[in-house]
Design an enzyme around this catalytic site. Structure first.
Site, PDB file in Angstrom:
ATOM      1  N   GLY A   1      12.450   1.387   3.185  1.00 19.04           N
ATOM      2  CA  GLY A   1      13.543   0.794   2.198  1.00 19.04           C
ATOM      3  C   GLY A   1      14.500   0.014   2.816  1.00 19.04           C
ATOM      4  O   GLY A   1      14.089  -0.642   3.988  1.00 19.04           O
TER       5      GLY A   1
ATOM      6  N   ASN B   1      -5.122  -0.502   8.798  1.00 23.18           N
ATOM      7  CA  ASN B   1      -3.851   0.240   9.109  1.00 23.18           C
ATOM      8  C   ASN B   1      -3.852   1.090  10.275  1.00 23.18           C
ATOM      9  O   ASN B   1      -4.842   2.011  10.377  1.00 23.18           O
ATOM     10  CB  ASN B   1      -3.599   1.062   7.750  1.00 23.18           C
TER      11      ASN B   1
ATOM     12  N   MET C   1       3.301  11.532   4.154  1.00 23.42           N
ATOM     13  CA  MET C   1       2.268  11.740   3.167  1.00 23.42           C
ATOM     14  C   MET C   1       1.038  12.131   4.042  1.00 23.42           C
ATOM     15  O   MET C   1       0.105  12.973   3.790  1.00 23.42           O
ATOM     16  CB  MET C   1       1.845  10.764   2.528  1.00 23.42           C
ATOM     17  N   GLY C   2       0.550  11.359   5.160  1.00 20.19           N
ATOM     18  CA  GLY C   2      -0.563  11.680   5.992  1.00 20.19           C
ATOM     19  C   GLY C   2      -1.860  11.196   5.340  1.00 20.19           C
ATOM     20  O   GLY C   2      -2.852  11.583   5.491  1.00 20.19           O
ATOM     21  N   PHE C   3      -2.161   9.940   4.525  1.00 21.72           N
ATOM     22  CA  PHE C   3      -3.003   9.346   4.130  1.00 21.72           C
ATOM     23  C   PHE C   3      -3.618  10.274   3.020  1.00 21.72           C
ATOM     24  O   PHE C   3      -4.909  10.343   3.303  1.00 21.72           O
ATOM     25  CB  PHE C   3      -4.074   9.141   4.938  1.00 21.72           C
TER      26      PHE C   3
ATOM     27  N   ASN D   1       8.974   9.706   4.266  1.00 20.17           N
ATOM     28  CA  ASN D   1       7.571  10.112   3.735  1.00 20.17           C
ATOM     29  C   ASN D   1       6.724  10.536   5.054  1.00 20.17           C
ATOM     30  O   ASN D   1       6.520   9.757   6.078  1.00 20.17           O
ATOM     31  CB  ASN D   1       7.040   9.033   2.972  1.00 20.17           C
TER      32      ASN D   1
ATOM     33  N   ALA E   1       0.819  -1.456  -0.076  1.00 16.66           N
ATOM     34  CA  ALA E   1      -0.164   0.268   0.007  1.00 16.66           C
ATOM     35  C   ALA E   1       0.768   1.262   0.143  1.00 16.66           C
ATOM     36  O   ALA E   1       1.991   1.347   0.717  1.00 16.66           O
ATOM     37  CB  ALA E   1      -0.810   0.081   1.317  1.00 16.66           C
ATOM     38  N   GLY E   2       0.331   2.340  -0.593  1.00 17.20           N
ATOM     39  CA  GLY E   2       1.227   3.685  -0.748  1.00 17.20           C
ATOM     40  C   GLY E   2       1.449   4.193  -1.993  1.00 17.20           C
ATOM     41  O   GLY E   2       1.601   5.397  -2.348  1.00 17.20           O
TER      42      GLY E   2
ATOM     43  N   ASN F   1       2.022   8.725  10.372  1.00 13.91           N
ATOM     44  CA  ASN F   1       1.849  10.063   9.747  1.00 13.91           C
ATOM     45  C   ASN F   1       0.602  10.822  10.004  1.00 13.91           C
ATOM     46  O   ASN F   1       0.285  11.813   9.804  1.00 13.91           O
ATOM     47  CB  ASN F   1       2.304  10.204   8.419  1.00 13.91           C
ATOM     48  N   THR F   2      -0.417   9.881  10.991  1.00  7.38           N
ATOM     49  CA  THR F   2      -1.560  10.316  11.552  1.00  7.38           C
ATOM     50  C   THR F   2      -1.632  10.338  12.770  1.00  7.38           C
ATOM     51  O   THR F   2      -1.284   9.450  13.484  1.00  7.38           O
ATOM     52  CB  THR F   2      -2.679   9.649  10.751  1.00  7.38           C
TER      53      THR F   2
ATOM     54  N   ASN G   1       5.077  -1.558   8.785  1.00  7.20           N
ATOM     55  CA  ASN G   1       5.026  -0.392   8.259  1.00  7.20           C
ATOM     56  C   ASN G   1       6.429   0.292   8.275  1.00  7.20           C
ATOM     57  O   ASN G   1       7.390  -0.327   8.590  1.00  7.20           O
ATOM     58  CB  ASN G   1       3.971   0.341   8.921  1.00  7.20           C
TER      59      ASN G   1
ATOM     60  N   LYS H   1      -1.915  -4.440   9.739  1.00  4.56           N
ATOM     61  CA  LYS H   1      -0.624  -4.149   9.493  1.00  4.56           C
ATOM     62  C   LYS H   1      -0.067  -3.454  10.636  1.00  4.56           C
ATOM     63  O   LYS H   1      -0.855  -2.465  11.256  1.00  4.56           O
ATOM     64  CB  LYS H   1      -0.535  -3.012   8.195  1.00  4.56           C
TER      65      LYS H   1
ATOM     66  N   SER I   1       0.658   3.633  10.712  1.00  5.46           N
ATOM     67  CA  SER I   1       1.285   4.702   9.916  1.00  5.46           C
ATOM     68  C   SER I   1       1.749   5.678  11.121  1.00  5.46           C
ATOM     69  O   SER I   1       1.142   6.131  11.753  1.00  5.46           O
ATOM     70  CB  SER I   1       0.525   5.370   8.919  1.00  5.46           C
TER      71      SER I   1
END
Length: 368
Positions: free
Chosen positions: A287, A185, A117-119, A115, A66-67, A190-191, A262, A233, A188
């Site tokens: 990565g 999920n 990104m924040g969904f 990243n 995902a992403g 980022n939220t 994640n 996840k 993450s």
């Protein structure tokens, strides 16, 4: 050739813009019948290596995490690269722009991405239209070439944690009828507050809501399990005892599998000037630097769930040797993402063909 294109075209370009440009080019090529067939011939040759997992017929064990396709607009195009499954999302119940730009950074010396990104996505309703259109396209492919479609759902940023259960249920209601499998999920970074939902007390009602809602809205699941398979996840930054707790919860609540892992917020996985840069930036690292911890979590999960749950491993898979190590450690499926940026469109096919040479390819499919 890709290495040259990457250095000359993509490196000088903002990472997010480069992503959108390359993804749009792939979708354009796939939309032209002759070029689409040529693309599949070049990239996906030798990648049909069927395996059944979670009662679903995967063309091979390698999928896209995902992403990459957040809104479900390029499933068929991505499958032409040789992926056996495409995980769409993360999708939230309500559309949201995500965090401010810039929010995606290449860490080239470490072969990693950062990243935050924040969904960012168009919301569950629009995604359902997009994925339905893509399903029509993949249904036109021969059965053996059709990718499995996973849908990854997350919490809308403006929704309070106390209302997360209803938020996940709303996404499920819109998307479960289109999903071969669903992913919750809660990992993450980022939220704000999302990772707090990994605690058993917070996660259990979300699992129950998603599972029960999916059962209500899906009459004929594609899986021979008799329901839409559900996975969770998890983050690589969980302490080992918390990983074990999630495993126990998954077994107790009827979850079908876990995805490990994640992105990480641990900057110590990086070296050099990029470590200093990342230390001053919000976001998750993906990565190659994630490989060690991702493999550790995979082994810990497998030790605790055995063959009762499906396990999908993602994080730092850079070549077929890495993929074989994940399968040897108990992964039923392997996902990639960040390495696609550095290794290009031929990368998925190389991974699948590398797995083909191993006897592990026909290993028993735990959790199937």
């Amino acid at each position: 050739m890709y290495s040259l294109i990457f250095r000359l075209l993509f490196v000088p370009m903002d990472a997010e813009r480069a992503h959108h440009l390359s993804f749009s080019a792939l979708r354009l090529l796939d939309s032209i019948p002759l070029l689409g067939r040529l693309l599949r011939f070049v990239c996906a040759r030798g990648t049909v290596r069927p395996v059944e997992v979670m009662g679903l017929p995967f063309a091979n064990r390698v999928g896209l995490a995902a992403g990459f396709d957040k809104n479900g607009v390029g499933v068929r195009a991505l499958s032409s690269l040789g992926f056996g499954h495409i995980e769409v999302g993360t999708i939230t119940a309500h559309a949201q722009p995500g965090n401010d730009r810039p929010r995606l950074f290449r860490l080239r010396k470490n072969l990693a991405l950062l990243n935050r990104m924040g969904f960012n996505n168009e919301g569950a309703r629009q995604a359902s239209f997009n994925i339905a259109a893509e399903r029509e396209k993949i249904d036109a492919l021969p059965q053996r070439l059709r990718p499995i479609v996973g849908i990854n759902i997350g919490k809308t940023k403006v929704v309070e944690a106390a209302d997360a259960e209803a938020d996940y249920a709303a996404s499920t209601r819109a998307l479960a009828p289109l999903a071969d499998y669903l992913v919750i999920n809660v990992s993450s970074p980022n939220t704000p507050g999302l990772r707090d939902l990994q605690s058993a007390s917070s996660l259990e009602p979300i699992i129950t809501a998603v599972r029960d809602t999916a059962a209500e809205v899906v009459d004929s699941p594609r899986s021979t399990l008799g329901h839409v398979p559900l996975l969770v996840k998890i983050a690589p930054d969980l302490a080992d005892e918390d990983v074990v707790e999630v495993c126990d919860l998954a077994l107790r609540t009827g979850v079908d599998g876990l995805i490990t892992t994640n992105t990480t917020i641990d900057r110590s996985v990086l070296t050099g000037a990029e470590a200093e840069f990342a230390a001053g930036q919000a976001g998750g690292i993906s990565g190659r630097p994630l490989a060690e911890r991702s493999l550790e979590v995979l082994r810990l999960v497998k030790k605790n769930v055995g063959d009762e749950l499906t396990v999908i491993s993602v994080g730092g898979v850079a070549d077929a040797k890495d993929a074989r190590a994940r399968v040897a450690a108990g992964a039923d499926l392997v996902q990639v993402y960040s390495e696609m940026i550095y290794s290009g469109p031929l990368f998925p096919g190389r991974i699948v063909r590398g797995l083909e040479s191993s006897r592990l390819l026909t290993r028993g499919t735990g959790g199937a």
